[in-house]
Scaffold this active site. Structure first.
Site, PDB file in Angstrom:
ATOM      1  N   HIS A  37       3.695   2.200  -5.614  1.00 26.82           N
ATOM      2  CA  HIS A  37       4.417   2.627  -6.817  1.00 26.82           C
ATOM      3  C   HIS A  37       5.434   3.708  -6.469  1.00 26.82           C
ATOM      4  O   HIS A  37       6.567   3.700  -6.968  1.00 26.82           O
ATOM      5  CB  HIS A  37       3.443   3.214  -7.851  1.00 26.82           C
ATOM      6  CG  HIS A  37       2.419   2.246  -8.366  1.00 26.82           C
ATOM      7  ND1 HIS A  37       1.078   2.348  -8.076  1.00 26.82           N
ATOM      8  CD2 HIS A  37       2.541   1.159  -9.168  1.00 26.82           C
ATOM      9  CE1 HIS A  37       0.411   1.379  -8.679  1.00 26.82           C
ATOM     10  NE2 HIS A  37       1.276   0.631  -9.344  1.00 26.82           N
ATOM     11  N   ASP A 151       4.491  -8.308  -6.559  1.00 23.59           N
ATOM     12  CA  ASP A 151       4.257  -9.239  -7.671  1.00 23.59           C
ATOM     13  C   ASP A 151       5.499 -10.124  -7.784  1.00 23.59           C
ATOM     14  O   ASP A 151       6.325  -9.936  -8.680  1.00 23.59           O
ATOM     15  CB  ASP A 151       3.979  -8.443  -8.944  1.00 23.59           C
ATOM     16  CG  ASP A 151       2.757  -7.549  -8.781  1.00 23.59           C
ATOM     17  OD1 ASP A 151       1.638  -8.075  -8.846  1.00 23.59           O
ATOM     18  OD2 ASP A 151       2.930  -6.336  -8.533  1.00 23.59           O
TER      19      ASP A 151
HETATM   20  P1  AMP Z   1       1.275  -2.288 -11.512  1.00 21.66           P
HETATM   21  O1  AMP Z   1       0.953  -0.856 -11.773  1.00 21.66           O
HETATM   22  O2  AMP Z   1       0.292  -2.986 -10.655  1.00 21.66           O
HETATM   23  O3  AMP Z   1       1.635  -3.042 -12.760  1.00 21.66           O
HETATM   24  O4  AMP Z   1       2.607  -2.271 -10.653  1.00 21.66           O
HETATM   25  C1  AMP Z   1       3.737  -1.567 -11.098  1.00 21.66           C
HETATM   26  C2  AMP Z   1       4.885  -1.859 -10.184  1.00 21.66           C
HETATM   27  O5  AMP Z   1       4.537  -1.462  -8.849  1.00 21.66           O
HETATM   28  C3  AMP Z   1       5.245  -3.355 -10.098  1.00 21.66           C
HETATM   29  O6  AMP Z   1       6.652  -3.481 -10.008  1.00 21.66           O
HETATM   30  C4  AMP Z   1       4.570  -3.766  -8.823  1.00 21.66           C
HETATM   31  O7  AMP Z   1       5.153  -4.896  -8.216  1.00 21.66           O
HETATM   32  C5  AMP Z   1       4.764  -2.537  -7.974  1.00 21.66           C
HETATM   33  N1  AMP Z   1       3.815  -2.502  -6.865  1.00 21.66           N
HETATM   34  C6  AMP Z   1       2.464  -2.568  -6.946  1.00 21.66           C
HETATM   35  N2  AMP Z   1       1.923  -2.557  -5.702  1.00 21.66           N
HETATM   36  C7  AMP Z   1       2.955  -2.495  -4.835  1.00 21.66           C
HETATM   37  C8  AMP Z   1       3.061  -2.475  -3.408  1.00 21.66           C
HETATM   38  N3  AMP Z   1       1.982  -2.526  -2.622  1.00 21.66           N
HETATM   39  N4  AMP Z   1       4.296  -2.422  -2.856  1.00 21.66           N
HETATM   40  C9  AMP Z   1       5.404  -2.390  -3.649  1.00 21.66           C
HETATM   41  N5  AMP Z   1       5.380  -2.404  -4.994  1.00 21.66           N
HETATM   42  C10 AMP Z   1       4.171  -2.456  -5.576  1.00 21.66           C
END
Ligand code: AMP
Length: 280
Positions: A37, A151
């Site tokens: 994030h 994602d």
């Molecule tokens: P989430 O909190 O899981 O909904 O993710 C929020 C944002 O963080 C989304 O755009 C995800 O694709 C991104 N994200 C989550 N994990 C990763 C990671 N390991 N590398 C890059 N972006 C990430």
């Protein structure tokens, strides 16, 4: 770092950024923040944002009835400390009733890249994602929005939605941040047992090897079957492993001569559903 929990204060804060000539980027998250994030914040800055607003909102609309909404990890204090340390300018923490006031009746349905894969495994998921992202874009009036390639299908859905609705925002894709052993960082990794955690990097390893083989001309179906057998042998329950057109998410039975391809996978390990994808 300003903290906003209602729309009037968010509007006032973002208006002040605009008045100061600071280009605003929004970074949508569900909290339980990790380095993946925080990389989005850095990438937004590197892409020219003069101010970064991160949202933390565990969006009930994108969870199915049998999914992990109730056990989704929450740590507001820890998240705010991480956002401050990452140089975030604003944290947007809308309560559910601010995001979805009583009587709300509008959803965003994106066809095309929502079809298949996560769209099949999680009916309604991308409707929830597209709706909340559309609202976050309009609430923040940001010029830039950073999304992780982690994602991949979500990134394609949101990019399609912003283009189709003529929302004046640039979607910035950010490469997946991984642990040293290759496992893609995820808020859900904490639910892996030590033994599952030791097995988990095989997903990325098997995908990397399959992508290299396909890139070098190996037959697609046999290569994917081999990788799936290897994953099952190690204890994974794969939902899918597929080669797709990178933007449309349409499956490819053979290598594409032109245009980007992506290898995408979802596999359960114990109670955790791991997602990963890589370029081919
Ligand atoms: P989430 O909190 O899981 O909904 O993710 C929020 C944002 O963080 C989304 O755009 C995800 O694709 C991104 N994200 C989550 N994990 C990763 C990671 N390991 N590398 C890059 N972006 C990430």
């Amino acid at each position: 770092m300003q903290i906003c929990r209602d729309l009037p204060s968010l509007r006032a804060a973002t208006a002040a950024f605009r008045a100061a000539g600071r280009r605003l980027a929004v970074v949508p998250t569900m909290g339980a923040l990790h380095e993946g994030h925080l990389a989005l914040i850095g990438a937004a800055r590197a892409a020219g944002a003069g101010a970064v607003a991160a949202s933390i909102f565990v969006n009930p609309l994108q969870f199915g009835p049998n999914e992990d909404l109730a056990r989704y990890p929450r740590d507001e204090e820890g998240d705010l400390a991480k956002l401050r340390a990452a140089g975030c300018d604003l944290a947007w923490l809308p309560p559910v009733e601010v995001m979805y006031p009583p009587g709300n009746a509008t959803v965003i349905e994106v066809a095309g890249p929502s079809a298949g894969w996560e769209g099949d495994a999680r009916p309604g998921h991308f409707r929830g994602v597209a709706t909340v992202c559309c609202k976050l874009f309009l609430q923040s009036q940001a010029e830039l929005a950073a999304f992780g390639e982690k994602d991949w299908q979500q990134l394609q859905v949101v990019t399609r939605m912003a283009a189709d609705l003529d929302i004046p925002i640039r979607i910035l894709p950010v490469p997946t941040v991984r642990e040293a052993d290759g496992l893609a960082m995820s808020s859900r990794n904490r639910f892996l047992s030590p033994q599952e955690r030791a097995t988990a990097p095989l997903l990325h390893r098997a995908m990397t090897e399959a992508a290299a083989a396909i890139g070098a001309g190996a037959p697609v179906a046999a290569t994917l079957e081999g990788a799936l057998a290897r994953l099952r042998g190690a204890g994974f329950a794969p939902d899918y492993l597929a080669l797709v057109e990178a933007e449309t998410m349409r499956p490819l039975a053979a290598r594409r001569e032109q245009g980007p391809m992506r290898l995408i996978a979802a596999a359960r390990l114990g109670t955790v559903r791991l997602l990963d994808n890589i370029a081919v």
